[in-house]
Design a protein around this motif. Structure first.
Motif, short mmCIF file in Angstrom:
data_model
loop_
_atom_site.label_atom_id
_atom_site.label_comp_id
_atom_site.label_asym_id
_atom_site.label_seq_id
_atom_site.Cartn_x
_atom_site.Cartn_y
_atom_site.Cartn_z
N LEU A 132 0.80 -1.22 0.00
CA LEU A 132 0.00 0.00 0.00
C LEU A 132 0.84 1.28 0.00
N PRO A 133 1.97 1.34 0.74
CA PRO A 133 2.76 2.59 0.68
C PRO A 133 3.24 2.91 -0.74
N VAL A 134 3.59 1.89 -1.53
CA VAL A 134 4.03 2.14 -2.91
C VAL A 134 2.85 2.59 -3.77
N ILE A 135 1.74 1.91 -3.65
CA ILE A 135 0.55 2.30 -4.42
C ILE A 135 0.17 3.74 -4.09
N ASN A 136 0.19 4.08 -2.81
CA ASN A 136 -0.26 5.41 -2.40
C ASN A 136 0.80 6.50 -2.59
N SER A 137 2.00 6.11 -3.04
CA SER A 137 3.04 7.09 -3.37
C SER A 137 3.02 7.47 -4.85
N ALA A 138 2.21 6.79 -5.65
CA ALA A 138 2.20 7.05 -7.10
C ALA A 138 1.68 8.46 -7.40
N SER A 139 2.14 9.00 -8.53
CA SER A 139 1.62 10.28 -9.00
C SER A 139 0.16 10.16 -9.42
N ASN A 140 -0.16 9.01 -10.01
CA ASN A 140 -1.54 8.75 -10.46
C ASN A 140 -1.87 7.29 -10.23
N VAL A 141 -3.07 7.04 -9.73
CA VAL A 141 -3.60 5.68 -9.59
C VAL A 141 -4.95 5.65 -10.29
N ALA A 142 -5.11 4.68 -11.20
CA ALA A 142 -6.38 4.50 -11.89
C ALA A 142 -6.97 3.16 -11.49
N MET A 143 -8.20 3.18 -11.00
CA MET A 143 -8.96 1.97 -10.69
C MET A 143 -9.92 1.76 -11.86
N VAL A 144 -9.76 0.64 -12.55
CA VAL A 144 -10.56 0.38 -13.76
C VAL A 144 -11.46 -0.81 -13.47
N VAL A 145 -12.78 -0.57 -13.42
CA VAL A 145 -13.71 -1.58 -12.92
C VAL A 145 -14.94 -1.64 -13.83
N THR A 146 -15.27 -2.85 -14.27
CA THR A 146 -16.44 -3.02 -15.12
C THR A 146 -17.28 -4.20 -14.65
N GLY A 147 -18.56 -4.14 -14.94
CA GLY A 147 -19.43 -5.28 -14.70
C GLY A 147 -20.22 -5.20 -13.41
N GLU A 148 -21.43 -5.74 -13.46
CA GLU A 148 -22.33 -5.70 -12.31
C GLU A 148 -21.80 -6.49 -11.12
N SER A 149 -20.98 -7.52 -11.39
CA SER A 149 -20.45 -8.34 -10.29
C SER A 149 -19.53 -7.55 -9.37
#
Length: 266
Positions: free
Chosen positions: A199-216
Motif C-alpha cells: 500500500l505505501p508504494v501504491i499510495n506514493s504514485a503520482s496517479n492511480v487509476a482503478m478500472v472496474v467493469t461489470g455488475e459483479s
C-alpha cells in the motif's frame, strides 16, 4: 464522453456509458499522462495489473495512439504478479505481452517482469531490488515524503471481494509498510503464490487509476467509494488513497450501479 465526472474524497469518478467509451477514455487518459511524464522527466514509469485491465487498454494499440505515444520512453512494471512461468496462462506478464506489449514498439529492456524461476519470497526481494536500482537512476521517481518509488501511473482492477493488486481482505500483506514489494503464498484465489506492491508504494504514485467493469463488481465499488459509516467492511480498495497523487476511477454503468445518489441521465 464520461456520463458523469464526480470528484469526492475517494477520487475522481468517470462513469462511462459502455465498454467502448471506457476503452477510449482510458486510452486518452494514459496517453496524456505518458506525454506529460515524458515532457517532464523523459520517461514514463507505469505499473500494470492483470484481469480485464489489459483488454480495456486495447485502444492504445490502435490509431492514433500506436503512433502518437512515445513508446520508447515507457518503463513497464507489474503492481502484482502470479509466481508462475512467463508463458503460463495465469501470468500477468503473458497477458500484457499478448494483449499490448507485443503490439506496440516498447523497448524490451524497459519491461521489468519478475524472476519466475525462484520462490515467491525471492521473487519479491529481487523485484524490489530492480525497482530500487531504477529509483537510483531516476527512471522511477522517488516520493518527496518517503523513500518509496513514485510511479507515474499505477493501473489497478478490483475484485468482487474488494481486493486490489494481490492485496486481499484481512490479509497480513495489507499491513506491510517496510517493504515496497511483498509476497503471499496463500492467495484466496488461485494461483496461491504471488508478489504484490504494498500500500505505501501504491499510495506514493503520482496517479492511480482503478478500472472496474461489470455488475459483479458493483457492491465492491459501492463499499470502496461511498461513505457508509464506521461499520463497513474494510476493503483493500478503500485503502487506496494517494498521499500526494491523483486517484481516478473508470467505471462502466453496471459497475457504478450501486453508488449512492448517482443519477444517470437517460
Amino acid at each position: 464522453m464520461a456520463l458523469s465526472e464526480v470528484n469526492n474524497d475517494r477520487g475522481e469518478l468517470r462513469i462511462l456509458e459502455n465498454l467502448d467509451e471506457l476503452r477510449t477514455d482510458l486510452a486518452d487518459y494514459i496517453a496524456e499522462l505518458s506525454e506529460a511524464a515524458v515532457k517532464e522527466r523523459g520517461v514514463f514509469a507505469i505499473a500494470l495489473s492483470g484481469g480485464s485491465l489489459i483488454d480495456l487498454m486495447g485502444k492504445l494499440c490502435e490509431a492514433p495512439y500506436n503512433k502518437t505515444v512515445d513508446w520508447a520512453k515507457w518503463y513497464i512494471f507489474w503492481a502484482d504478479e502470479r509466481v508462475v512461468a512467463k508463458n503460463h496462462s495465469d501470468s500477468n506478464y503473458k497477458l500484457a505481452k499478448d494483449g499490448l506489449l507485443s503490439k506496440v514498439p516498447i523497448v524490451p529492456s524497459h519491461v521489468h517482469s519478475i524472476n519466475d524461476s525462484v520462490s515467491a519470497e525471492e521473487a519479491a526481494d529481487e523485484y524490489m531490488f530492480v525497482i530500487r536500482q531504477l529509483v537510483k537512476t531516476r527512471m522511477v521517481s522517488v516520493s518527496d515524503i518517503s523513500d518509496c518509488p513514485k510511479f507515474d501511473l499505477i493501473l489497478l482492477g478490483l475484485g468482487p471481494d474488494g481486493h486490489i493488486a494481490s492485496l486481499f481482505p484481512n490479509h497480513s500483506a495489507l499491513n506491510e509498510t517496510d517493504e515496497w514489494v511483498t509476497f503471499i503464498i496463500d492467495s484466496p484465489k488461485p494461483p496461491p503464490e504471488r508478489i504484490t506492491f504494498t500500500l505505501p508504494v501504491i499510495n506514493s504514485a503520482s496517479n492511480v487509476a482503478m478500472v472496474v467493469t461489470g455488475e459483479s463488481k458493483a457492491e465492491a465499488v459501492h463499499l470502496a467509494i461511498d461513505n457508509i459509516g464506521p461499520d463497513c467492511p474494510s476493503l483493500p480498495a478503500r485503502l487506496v488513497q494517494p498521499t500526494k497523487g491523483k486517484l481516478v476511477w473508470f467505471l462502466d454503468k453496471p459497475a457504478a450501479s450501486k453508488l449512492d445518489s448517482l443519477q444517470f441521465s437517460e
